[in-house]
Write an enzyme that holds these catalytic residues in place. Structure first.
Site, PDB file in Angstrom:
ATOM      1  N   ASP A 170      -9.864  -5.612  -3.749  1.00 31.77           N
ATOM      2  CA  ASP A 170      -9.297  -4.597  -2.856  1.00 31.77           C
ATOM      3  C   ASP A 170     -10.322  -3.480  -2.677  1.00 31.77           C
ATOM      4  OD1 ASP A 170      -7.728  -2.343  -1.866  1.00 31.77           O
ATOM      5  OD2 ASP A 170      -5.954  -3.511  -2.432  1.00 31.77           O
ATOM      6  N   HIS A 200      -7.374  -5.959   0.537  1.00 33.25           N
ATOM      7  CA  HIS A 200      -6.199  -5.131   0.856  1.00 33.25           C
ATOM      8  C   HIS A 200      -5.476  -5.589   2.123  1.00 33.25           C
ATOM      9  CE1 HIS A 200      -4.008  -1.466  -0.170  1.00 33.25           C
ATOM     10  NE2 HIS A 200      -4.001  -1.091   1.102  1.00 33.25           N
ATOM     11  N   SER A 259       0.839  -1.192   0.000  1.00 31.33           N
ATOM     12  CA  SER A 259       0.000   0.000   0.000  1.00 31.33           C
ATOM     13  C   SER A 259       0.882   1.253   0.000  1.00 31.33           C
ATOM     14  CB  SER A 259      -0.954  -0.050   1.196  1.00 31.33           C
ATOM     15  OG  SER A 259      -1.990   0.893   1.027  1.00 31.33           O
TER      16      SER A 259
END
Lengths: 276, 276
Positions: free
Chosen positions: B222, B254, B146
């Site tokens: 996600d 995610h 991320s």
């Protein structure tokens, strides 16, 4: 039963679910990893019982079980370690009350109304799991860490035929002779020590043993060796000629880093027992 | 440098250390996994940069990297994501301030005095690591999740020759065009967007690319796809003919369950690049 979360993980699903428990009289949360193979039919189930202060969540994220379970086609359930919530008794100490159910049915106040983790794990949660997921009731095994290792060993020995195999990481091995046990059994079960023996893995090993293979891992640098008393269990296993393995792992401590380092061995051990 | 903890793990050591940083002007904590091979001499080093809200601790426990790193003989460092502590600026939002350093050197108040994560990761922490552990300066690779994927890609492209390979899990791929980026770059770097381009993986990929292999994993489910903008990076990689692989992983979200599911692939990818 309510789904709190489901995350894809190693081709399977790591779920978290909540249900109303009639036995503990409160909502209970558990984690369940279903391997990819569960999409095609019922899979074997490994119980992972956690230690003091843990919820369903610690092992689910820190034990690194899912990769091995996916490869073995095995589900893993991560129950909570006690009843919880408003109206449920608690104690300021980390090792009594919520997060410290010790896998017994409490008979003493204020614990008796909710602290019935033995029946919850032995009776109610299996029914919830079998009714809702693609799991094979006839192929179960059990493991646990610390207080959960105590729970795994006692549940396995006192429910013969239920679990094909039992393993434990640094279990509380002899609680009737330890401050991790005497304090809690006094609170939950009362001062009469006759009621304690059914919840002591070493005493049960001496009395009955386990009908199947046993695997114990213990770290030599565990900061709680005096409380765990692994030597009592090793002696009892050996004296009984219990089929199994007791491994003293040099340098490892009591943490999840220890559990993660050997969870693959344990899942392989259970997979072999379940295949036989 | 102070040792906060060391746990044996997969035959190696999972440590947590704290040191005074001259660059961020505060104490910084990092995790470092040293594989068993480090006892015999310097080993290659994989950088794992974490995402929003994380400390050094999340990936260290949840990414399941250690088993693969031990097998590959590779160290893994888990830096924190920002400066922290009293006297360090912060913001109530989860995506600005402490826990959200975005791997830039802030030029704007109130962030400029401490928020210098680019230099901390690129200059200071490598020196601390090489001076204190059995690590091979000439064999490094980098990955991240991320916001940490953004950091890994930008650091790798702007420090050519430093890292043999770069990978990322669900990176913030095009922050100059996303609310995960525009807000923070405005705060840290100011309103002049000319300063932003050096911190956008998609723009850097268009400009320079990476001299080595690239691996990107992105979950199709996600929950932050609109903020991550993976399509921009995939387009830029392909248009540039960047050697590498972009994988859209069906059904994954995610979470760290996604990271854990593929960290073995990433460590294998980096091990291969480091061996060449």
């Amino acid at each position: 039963m309510e789904t709190l979360s489901e995350n894809r993980c190693f081709g399977g699903v790591q779920g978290v679910y909540r249900h109303r428990s009639n036995i503990t009289g409160c909502d209970m949360t558990f984690g369940l990893f279903l391997p990819p193979q569960a999409a095609r039919g019922p899979v074997p189930l490994l119980w992972y019982l956690s230690g003091l202060t843990c919820t369903h969540e610690n092992a689910m994220t820190k034990a690194h079980a899912q990769s091995h379970a996916a490869a073995a086609g095995m589900a893993v359930v991560f129950p909570d370690t006690s009843p919880r919530g408003e109206g449920v008794a608690d104690d300021p100490a980390y090792d009594l009350g919520q997060g410290a159910g010790f896998y017994v049915n409490a008979t003493q106040d204020p614990w008796a109304p909710h602290f019935r983790m033995w029946d919850y794990i032995a009776i109610e949660l299996p029914r919830v799991l079998m009714a809702n997921f693609a799991l094979d009731d006839s192929r179960q095994a059990i493991t646990g860490h610390s207080m959960g290792g105590h729970g795994a060993l006692t549940l396995a020995m006192r429910n013969p035929g239920r679990f094909a195999s039992v393993s434990a990481f640094a279990p509380i091995a002899n609680p009737t002779a330890s401050d991790w046990g005497r304090k809690q059994f006094t609170a939950y079960l009362g001062a009469d020590q006759a009621a304690w023996a059914a919840h002591d893995a070493t005493l049960l090993m001496r009395e009955t043993g386990f009908r199947g293979p046993v695997l114990i891992d213990q770290g030599s640098q565990d900061q709680f060796l005096d409380l765990l008393r692994p030597e009592a269990l090793a002696e009892a296993m050996t004296a009984r000629r219990q089929p199994g393995t007791f491994r003293m792992q040099e340098g490892y401590d009591h943490s999840y880093f220890f559990v993660a380092s050997f969870i693959g061995d344990h899942i392989g051990f259970h997979a072999q027992a379940l295949a036989e």
